[in-house]
Design a protein around this motif. Sequence first.
Motif, PDB file in Angstrom:
ATOM      1  N   VAL A  94       0.877  -1.168   0.000  1.00 35.03           N
ATOM      2  CA  VAL A  94       0.000   0.000   0.000  1.00 35.03           C
ATOM      3  C   VAL A  94       0.913   1.215   0.000  1.00 35.03           C
ATOM      4  CG1 VAL A  94      -1.729   1.311   1.269  1.00 35.03           C
ATOM      5  CG2 VAL A  94      -1.816  -1.195   1.279  1.00 35.03           C
ATOM      6  N   LEU A  95       0.852   2.012  -1.048  1.00 40.73           N
ATOM      7  CA  LEU A  95       1.585   3.274  -1.118  1.00 40.73           C
ATOM      8  C   LEU A  95       0.644   4.379  -0.681  1.00 40.73           C
ATOM      9  CD1 LEU A  95       3.535   3.138  -4.511  1.00 40.73           C
ATOM     10  CD2 LEU A  95       4.489   3.111  -2.215  1.00 40.73           C
ATOM     11  N   CYS A  96       1.034   5.114   0.336  1.00 44.23           N
ATOM     12  CA  CYS A  96       0.158   6.167   0.863  1.00 44.23           C
ATOM     13  C   CYS A  96       1.006   7.297   1.428  1.00 44.23           C
ATOM     14  CB  CYS A  96      -0.767   5.591   1.938  1.00 44.23           C
ATOM     15  SG  CYS A  96       0.075   4.923   3.378  1.00 44.23           S
ATOM     16  N   PRO A  97       0.396   8.448   1.695  1.00 45.43           N
ATOM     17  CA  PRO A  97       1.126   9.522   2.361  1.00 45.43           C
ATOM     18  C   PRO A  97       1.596   9.054   3.744  1.00 45.43           C
ATOM     19  CG  PRO A  97      -0.922  10.348   1.430  1.00 45.43           C
ATOM     20  CD  PRO A  97      -0.957   8.858   1.318  1.00 45.43           C
ATOM     21  N   PRO A  98       2.701   9.601   4.230  1.00 44.79           N
ATOM     22  CA  PRO A  98       3.260   9.117   5.501  1.00 44.79           C
ATOM     23  C   PRO A  98       2.300   9.200   6.690  1.00 44.79           C
ATOM     24  CG  PRO A  98       4.504  11.013   4.651  1.00 44.79           C
ATOM     25  CD  PRO A  98       3.500  10.653   3.629  1.00 44.79           C
ATOM     26  N   TYR A  99       1.432  10.169   6.705  1.00 45.68           N
ATOM     27  CA  TYR A  99       0.509  10.318   7.826  1.00 45.68           C
ATOM     28  C   TYR A  99      -0.595   9.260   7.838  1.00 45.68           C
ATOM     29  CZ  TYR A  99      -2.391  12.795   4.394  1.00 45.68           C
ATOM     30  OH  TYR A  99      -3.119  13.130   3.287  1.00 45.68           O
ATOM     31  N   LEU A 100      -0.738   8.478   6.770  1.00 44.55           N
ATOM     32  CA  LEU A 100      -1.755   7.427   6.721  1.00 44.55           C
ATOM     33  C   LEU A 100      -1.181   6.021   6.914  1.00 44.55           C
ATOM     34  CD1 LEU A 100      -4.006   8.673   3.772  1.00 44.55           C
ATOM     35  CD2 LEU A 100      -4.528   8.689   6.214  1.00 44.55           C
ATOM     36  N   CYS A 101       0.129   5.897   7.029  1.00 44.79           N
ATOM     37  CA  CYS A 101       0.757   4.576   7.133  1.00 44.79           C
ATOM     38  C   CYS A 101       0.232   3.775   8.318  1.00 44.79           C
ATOM     39  CB  CYS A 101       2.274   4.708   7.225  1.00 44.79           C
ATOM     40  SG  CYS A 101       3.056   5.187   5.670  1.00 44.79           S
ATOM     41  N   GLU A 102       0.179   4.378   9.478  1.00 46.03           N
ATOM     42  CA  GLU A 102      -0.279   3.650  10.673  1.00 46.03           C
ATOM     43  C   GLU A 102      -1.746   3.246  10.556  1.00 46.03           C
ATOM     44  OE1 GLU A 102       1.691   2.494  12.980  1.00 46.03           O
ATOM     45  OE2 GLU A 102       3.400   3.494  12.031  1.00 46.03           O
ATOM     46  N   GLN A 103      -2.555   4.104   9.978  1.00 48.62           N
ATOM     47  CA  GLN A 103      -3.978   3.782   9.800  1.00 48.62           C
ATOM     48  C   GLN A 103      -4.147   2.576   8.878  1.00 48.62           C
ATOM     49  OE1 GLN A 103      -6.404   7.104   8.575  1.00 48.62           O
ATOM     50  NE2 GLN A 103      -8.032   5.775   7.830  1.00 48.62           N
ATOM     51  N   TRP A 104      -3.405   2.540   7.766  1.00 45.75           N
ATOM     52  CA  TRP A 104      -3.473   1.398   6.859  1.00 45.75           C
ATOM     53  C   TRP A 104      -2.991   0.124   7.558  1.00 45.75           C
ATOM     54  CZ3 TRP A 104      -5.541   0.209   2.258  1.00 45.75           C
ATOM     55  CH2 TRP A 104      -6.000   1.241   1.457  1.00 45.75           C
ATOM     56  N   ALA A 105      -1.904   0.230   8.296  1.00 41.96           N
ATOM     57  CA  ALA A 105      -1.365  -0.949   8.996  1.00 41.96           C
ATOM     58  C   ALA A 105      -2.384  -1.485   9.997  1.00 41.96           C
ATOM     59  CB  ALA A 105      -0.053  -0.593   9.695  1.00 41.96           C
ATOM     60  N   ARG A 106      -3.064  -0.600  10.693  1.00 42.59           N
ATOM     61  CA  ARG A 106      -4.089  -1.011  11.652  1.00 42.59           C
ATOM     62  C   ARG A 106      -5.258  -1.714  10.954  1.00 42.59           C
ATOM     63  NH1 ARG A 106      -3.564   3.409  14.085  1.00 42.59           N
ATOM     64  NH2 ARG A 106      -5.244   4.522  13.050  1.00 42.59           N
ATOM     65  N   GLU A 107      -5.705  -1.169   9.835  1.00 42.58           N
ATOM     66  CA  GLU A 107      -6.802  -1.783   9.073  1.00 42.58           C
ATOM     67  C   GLU A 107      -6.412  -3.189   8.604  1.00 42.58           C
ATOM     68  OE1 GLU A 107      -9.951  -0.454   7.998  1.00 42.58           O
ATOM     69  OE2 GLU A 107      -9.612   1.092   9.490  1.00 42.58           O
ATOM     70  N   LEU A 108      -5.202  -3.325   8.098  1.00 42.86           N
ATOM     71  CA  LEU A 108      -4.730  -4.633   7.619  1.00 42.86           C
ATOM     72  C   LEU A 108      -4.683  -5.654   8.748  1.00 42.86           C
ATOM     73  CD1 LEU A 108      -1.937  -3.379   5.243  1.00 42.86           C
ATOM     74  CD2 LEU A 108      -3.756  -4.947   4.587  1.00 42.86           C
ATOM     75  N   ALA A 109      -4.198  -5.240   9.897  1.00 42.05           N
ATOM     76  CA  ALA A 109      -4.050  -6.167  11.021  1.00 42.05           C
ATOM     77  C   ALA A 109      -5.395  -6.505  11.654  1.00 42.05           C
ATOM     78  CB  ALA A 109      -3.111  -5.573  12.066  1.00 42.05           C
ATOM     79  N   GLU A 110      -6.200  -5.497  11.936  1.00 43.04           N
ATOM     80  CA  GLU A 110      -7.432  -5.718  12.687  1.00 43.04           C
ATOM     81  C   GLU A 110      -8.562  -6.310  11.849  1.00 43.04           C
ATOM     82  OE1 GLU A 110      -8.402  -1.917  14.375  1.00 43.04           O
ATOM     83  OE2 GLU A 110      -6.657  -1.940  15.720  1.00 43.04           O
TER      84      GLU A 110
END
Length: 192
Positions: A94-110
Motif C-alpha cells: 500500500v503506497l500512501c502519504p506518511p501520515y496514513l501509514c499507521e492507519q493502513w497498517a491497523r486496518e490490515l491487522a485488525e
Amino acid sequence: FPLPRADQVADAAAAHLLWQAARLILREGATPFRSLGRVSIRPRTYQFVPLLMALRLDPVRLFIADDVGVGKTIEALLIARELLDRGEIRRFCVLCPPYLCEQWARELAEKFNLEPVVIRSGTVGQLERQTPPGQNLYEYFPVQVASIDFVKTERNRPQFLQFCPELIIADEVHGAAAASSGRAQQERHALL
C-alpha cells in the motif's frame, strides 16, 4: 465465548442455537470468495463490485473513486486479501502519504488478519536488520505499507521498482496527478 460442551446441549433450544452458530460460521467460509473466512468484517453488498471487477481483469488495474466514507479501503483490501488467498499474488504494498501509514497498517491487522510492515524513513533501518542477507526488504516482507514520499526519492525508487510486489494499492492518488508545478507531486506521479 467458550466452546460448547456435550452436556450443555440438553434441550431443543440449546441444540438449535448450536446448529445456527455452526451454520453461520460455515456460511462465511463457503462462498465463492476464499478471503471472507479470514476477515473480521462483513462487507456491504456494494463493496463486492470492485472485487468482482478485479477478478475478471488480467492484469488487475482498477481505479476506485467512490465518495468519502463509502469504504474504498475495505474494497481495495478485499481485492488484495482475495488475490493472496487464491495464490495469485504473494506480496502487495500500500503506497500512501506518511501520515496514513499507521492507519493502513491497523486496518490490515485488525480487519484483514494480515501482518504488515510500515516502510518509511523512521522504520527502514529496523526492517533492513530483519531482512536476511542477500534479500531486499521490498521482496522479503509480503505485506507492506510504504510512505510514497519515502519510496519516490532517487535513492529508494530504483530498489522499490526492481523488487516491486505483484500488487500495489495507491492511496490518495490525487496527490500524484501530473502537475506543471510542485516537485513532490511530480515525483509521486513519476513513481506511479
